[in-house]
Each structure stands twice: as structure tokens, then as C-alpha cells.
Design a protein around this motif. Structure first.
Motif, PDB file in Angstrom:
ATOM      1  N   ILE A 103       0.854  -1.188   0.000  1.00  0.00           N
ATOM      2  CA  ILE A 103       0.000   0.000   0.000  1.00  0.00           C
ATOM      3  C   ILE A 103       0.890   1.237   0.000  1.00  0.00           C
ATOM      4  CG2 ILE A 103      -1.744   1.258   1.325  1.00  0.00           C
ATOM      5  CD1 ILE A 103      -2.605  -1.477   2.473  1.00  0.00           C
ATOM      6  N   GLY A 104       0.555   2.233  -0.811  1.00  0.00           N
ATOM      7  CA  GLY A 104       1.438   3.354  -1.063  1.00  0.00           C
ATOM      8  C   GLY A 104       1.269   4.552  -0.149  1.00  0.00           C
ATOM      9  N   PRO A 105       2.123   5.563  -0.325  1.00  0.00           N
ATOM     10  CA  PRO A 105       2.196   6.700   0.595  1.00  0.00           C
ATOM     11  C   PRO A 105       0.991   7.628   0.571  1.00  0.00           C
ATOM     12  CG  PRO A 105       3.665   7.025  -1.283  1.00  0.00           C
ATOM     13  CD  PRO A 105       3.177   5.606  -1.358  1.00  0.00           C
ATOM     14  N   ALA A 106       0.228   7.667  -0.495  1.00  0.00           N
ATOM     15  CA  ALA A 106      -0.966   8.513  -0.488  1.00  0.00           C
ATOM     16  C   ALA A 106      -2.017   7.977   0.475  1.00  0.00           C
ATOM     17  CB  ALA A 106      -1.563   8.617  -1.887  1.00  0.00           C
ATOM     18  N   LEU A 107      -1.994   6.665   0.705  1.00  0.00           N
ATOM     19  CA  LEU A 107      -2.977   6.041   1.583  1.00  0.00           C
ATOM     20  C   LEU A 107      -2.499   6.007   3.024  1.00  0.00           C
ATOM     21  CD1 LEU A 107      -4.098   3.058  -0.691  1.00  0.00           C
ATOM     22  CD2 LEU A 107      -5.154   5.299  -0.437  1.00  0.00           C
TER      23      LEU A 107
END
Length: 506
Positions: free
Chosen positions: A348-352
Motif C-alpha cells: 500500500i502506497g504513501p498517499a494512503l
């Protein structure tokens, strides 16, 4: 990200105390005689709003699997029922149980707000009740409604018809808007109106009451538009839709727009039980180590391929690269028989999972703009569909930490379902880009659009035991209903997650 606005108030110490102790009576097994039984509605409000944020951001991770955003990690042995849609009545039970718990708190705010002549908090509660009842109808169809919040006077509430509930939700939102008008009129006459101020942890903070009521009206109109678009494919509902559109189009207020996320932040911080709920579940612990759910969920090849093929820089915001290169993204399809270990697939990436104090979005500005783009494309509301479409993409980019210039470069590509002009099917382009923007936080809305329109063409689970090759159209009533409200639950007949459709499903 979603840090366009931040509201910090010292309420986390009391959050969830009302929610945890006020179970829906027909589900209630234990009562605490030492628990305070009353509180002023403005003090209950932040707890209820924080519970909403936790609910919408943490109760639907399976929809990220179904809608092509996430897949299970190969580091874990996952049960077949989690991969082939053949779940039982216990699946997703907290969606029902916690939904009614939260509704009970909003009902308390509503009724006590009326008793104490507090139109602002009462109006907010009515809107949020409509927000939660819509989720429950969209998930289960017929549900307890008119008798659901009656307390001990109706321990076994009847189930109401889902269409009737939907129609009444519009009346409840209209009643909320009338309360806001009442508050404005009283203020104009110099009368004192209770302002929840910082206890409104969605639009509170430094915004004055008048500005805040404008935002709540826009939230209410956006919620109405969402419910109307749900019914877009049902000819028998169009008379109702058009009548409601006439009311919306005559409103002095619009919809949530650029920079106007409806997001909760009661003062999230990096300490136990005080992190942003999404971050605390799917990000890191207070000591900085990945949570168990962060390890369990990885990227899905369907979404990663889409972002790569359309040169979409949101790829690196929704997912983390593998191998430490910063450019290599990898994933497998949901239900694959050959899942890969965590080191080989994107997390899961940094925007989330930006930070433990990030805002918790309950209705984003980009979702609102995509709703408006679709409505304009259908000729339902004034406005230019292409302009709204591009504004929606731009908002998604901004809300994930990118720039408006990057968004403009992206949608200028002459690519189907990216460029509005280059897209053969404008509606499909709008819904596909909406899907691309809802990754992680809002899979429920992607599921709703998929059930309504079939866009985008998300692949079915690859698990060999998937005998019914169809993404479910609903969830099953929880076991608790058959334990405590059996007569009314059984009266709904045999329910299938594949064939018992919500009334607006295509």
C-alpha cells in the motif's frame, strides 16, 4: 494525503465512549449500569463523526480485493471463502452491527438536539443518519429503518422496503436543510444559536458557522446526487429522480467542489488508539513497524497495469515500489494460485498511509466532482461534463500529493478513458477515472458503480474454487439478526449474494 484542511481538537480522550456503550438495543447483550446515560448532543457529535470515519475507512477492505485495487499477500495462507466470494452470514457482520451502533448515536443527537432546540447539531445528525442508512441499504437491501432506533420499545424491529427507505432519506436530508435555514434565520435576528464549533470535526475549526453551514449544505446536496445516480439505470425510478433533481437544481447551494473534502480529524496522533483509523489499520504501529493488515494486503495487478498503461503518476502514490528501485511495481491478480511473497509485490502506497495524523475522508472532493461530471453528462444538472471531469481528475491528483500540472499532462493524453475528447464512451471514461481515484479509501463507491454500470471490467477472482464467476451484488444478513431478530430476518426469504439484488443494481 487529503490534508487540504486539518482540524485538531482535544476530543480523542472521549471518542468512542458513547459508541462503545450504546449498542443497538435489539443487538444489545450487555448493558453497563455505571455508564453515563446522557450527554449534550454537541458533545456526542465528535464521537459519532469519528466513528463514521473509522467505519467507512476500515470496514470494507474486501472491496479493495473485489474491485481490483488490492490482493492477498503470498506470505499468508488465505481461506478459500475469502477468495471465491462464497462467504456466509458471518462475513462483514461489523458493517451491520457497527452501522447501527453509530446510527444510534446520531439518533440521540437528533432527538436531543430537537429537545434542546439545537438546530445545527440536529441537522448534522439527520444528514449523517441518511449517509449511514444509505450504506446499509446499498449493502443489504431491505433493512430495519422506521423501528430500528426505537430502543427497548421495539426490540425486534421490522424490515422496511429499500425503495421506501431511499425515498425517506431525501425527506430527512431536506429536514436537515430546513434546520440550517432555521439556524440562519435565528442568527440574523440576533438570537443565540448553539454552534458546535470545534466539535464539528468535519467542517469545524476556524470556519465560522455560516461558512460551515454552506459546506454542510453542499455535503447534503452531494449525498442526494449520489443517491440519485444510484438509480440512474432503473426506468421505473426516473420520475422520482427528476422530481428530486428539480429540487437540487433550484437550490441556492451547489456540491462539494475543489478543495472541499469532507474529512474528519479530531486530533489524530501517533499514539495508541489515537492514530488515523486507516493508517492504524493498514499502515504502521506507533513504533513504526508495519501492521499485520499492511503485511496481508498487497497491490493488485489489474490496477497497477491500468496506472502503468495510462502513464498515471498516481501509481507511485497508491503503491510502493519493490526492490528499492523507486520505479519497479509488481503485483498479482486477486485469487491467483501463485501469490508472491511480500518482497516481490508492491505494498500500500504513501498517499494512503501518509502519516498517523492524516485526515480521514468520508466524502472526497474528487468523488463529488465525478458525481457532478456524470450528472452533467446525463443532462441532469447544469455544467460542462468535460470541465467537471478534468476538475475531478485534478482533485484526485491533489488529494494524493501530486500537482494540477501533472493532472493536466495526464488527461491531455489522447488515450481512451483518459482524455475526455478521445474517449468513445464518455460515461465509461467518467466512471473509469472515478474508479482510478477511489483506490484504497473508498472501494465501496467503486463497488456501487460496478454493480450499477459494469465499469470498469474488473476481473473475477482467479481462485479455482470460484464456481460462481461474478462479483457479489450484496452481503448477507449477519448471524446476529437470525439470533435476535429472527422472525423479521427470516421473512426476507432466501438471500443470495449473487442474485438478490439491491433495487438499483442493473
Amino acid at each position: 494525503m487529503f490534508n487540504i484542511k486539518r482540524i485538531t481538537v482535544g476530543v480523542l480522550a472521549i471518542l468512542l465512549t458513547v459508541t462503545s456503550s450504546c449498542k443497538e438495543d435489539y443487538l444489545d447483550i450487555n448493558n453497563n449500569p455505571n455508564q453515563a446515560t446522557s450527554a449534550t448532543p454537541d458533545l456526542v457529535l465528535p464521537s459519532a463523526l469519528a466513528s463514521t470515519a473509522s467505519y467507512v475507512q476500515t470496514r470494507f477492505p474486501f472491496l479493495n480485493l473485489w474491485m481490483g485495487y488490492w490482493n492477498w499477500s503470498g506470505n499468508y495462507s488465505i481461506g478459500t471463502s475469502d477468495k471465491n466470494y462464497q462467504f456466509t452470514n458471518g462475513f462483514g457482520a461489523p458493517i451491520w452491527d457497527n452501522g447501527y451502533l453509530i446510527l444510534k448515536n446520531y439518533n440521540y443527537i437528533d432527538t436531543q438536539g430537537a429537545t434542546l432546540n439545537q438546530p445545527v447539531v440536529q441537522g448534522i445528525a439527520k444528514i449523517m443518519k441518511a449517509y449511514h442508512f444509505q450504506i446499509l441499504v446499498d449493502t443489504y437491501g431491505n433493512i430495519p429503518y422506521t423501528e430500528a432506533l426505537n430502543g427497548l420499545t421495539t426490540a425486534s424491529p421490522k424490515y422496511d422496503d429499500q425503495v421506501a427507505i431511499y425515498e425517506d432519506l431525501f425527506k430527512q436530508v431536506d429536514a436537515a436543510l430546513a434546520l440550517f435555514d432555521q439556524a440562519d434565520a435565528k442568527s440574523a435576528q440576533g438570537e443565540t444559536v448553539l454552534d458546535p464549533g470545534a466539535n464539528d470535526i468535519v467542517f469545524g475549526g476556524d470556519v465560522d458557522l455560516h461558512e460551515r453551514l454552506v459546506l454542510w449544505r453542499e455535503f447534503a446536496n452531494t449525498l442526494k446526487l449520489r443517491m440519485l445516480l444510484r438509480q440512474s439505470e432503473k426506468p421505473e425510478r426516473q420520475a422520482f429522480v427528476q422530481a428530486q433533481l428539480a429540487i437540487l437544481n433550484a437550490s441556492d447551494y451547489g456540491y462539494l467542489g475543489q478543495g472541499a473534502n469532507a474529512a474528519v480529524n479530531p486530533g489524530y496522533t501517533n499514539s495508541a488508539n489515537r492514530q488515523n483509523p486507516f493508517y492504524g489499520n493498514f499502515g504502521e504501529t506507533v513504533t513504526g513497524t508495519p501492521t499485520e493488515l499492511n503485511n496481508q494486503y498487497r497491490g493488485n495487478k489489474y490496477a497497477i497495469d491500468f496506472y502503468q498503461q495510462t502513464n498515471d503518476p498516481r501509481l507511485a502514490r497508491f503503491y510502493a515500489p519493490v526492490g528499492g528501485t523507486g520505479t519497479n511495481f509488481n503485483a498479482t491478480y486477486f485469487g491467483t494460485i501463485d501469490p508472491q511473497v511480500n518482497s516481490a509485490v508492491s505494498a500500500i502506497g504513501p498517499a494512503l498511509v501518509d502519516s498517523p495524523d492524516q485526515d480521514a475522508v468520508i466524502l472526497s472532493s474528487h468523488e463529488s466532482l465525478f458525481l457532478q461530471a456524470e450528472a452533467a453528462q446525463r443532462g441532469w444538472i447544469p455544467g460542462n461534463a468535460k470541465t467537471l471531469y478534468q476538475q475531478a481528475i485534478t482533485e484526485s491528483f491533489l488529494n494524493t500529493g501530486l500537482t494540477a500540472a501533472q493532472a493536466a499532462t495526464y488527461y491531455a493524453q489522447p488515450v481512451n478513458n483518459v482524455s475526455y475528447d478521445a474517449s468513445a464512451n464518455k460515461l465509461e471514461a467518467i466512471i473509469t477515472q472515478k474508479w482510478a481515484s477511489l483506490n484504497g479509501f473508498t472501494p465501496f463507491e467503486a463497488w456501487a458503480d460496478y454493480r450499477r454500470l459494469g465499469y470498469p471490467n474488473v476481473p473475477i477472482s482467479q481462485d479455482p474454487s470460484t464456481t460462481v464467476r461474478q462479483i457479489p451484488v450484496r452481503l448477507l444478513y449477519p448471524t446476529s439478526e437470525f439470533n435476535y431478530n429472527a422472525t423479521n430476518a427470516n421473512a426476507q426469504g432466501t438471500v443470495s449474494q449473487f442474485t438478490t439484488k439491491i433495487f438499483w443494481v442493473k
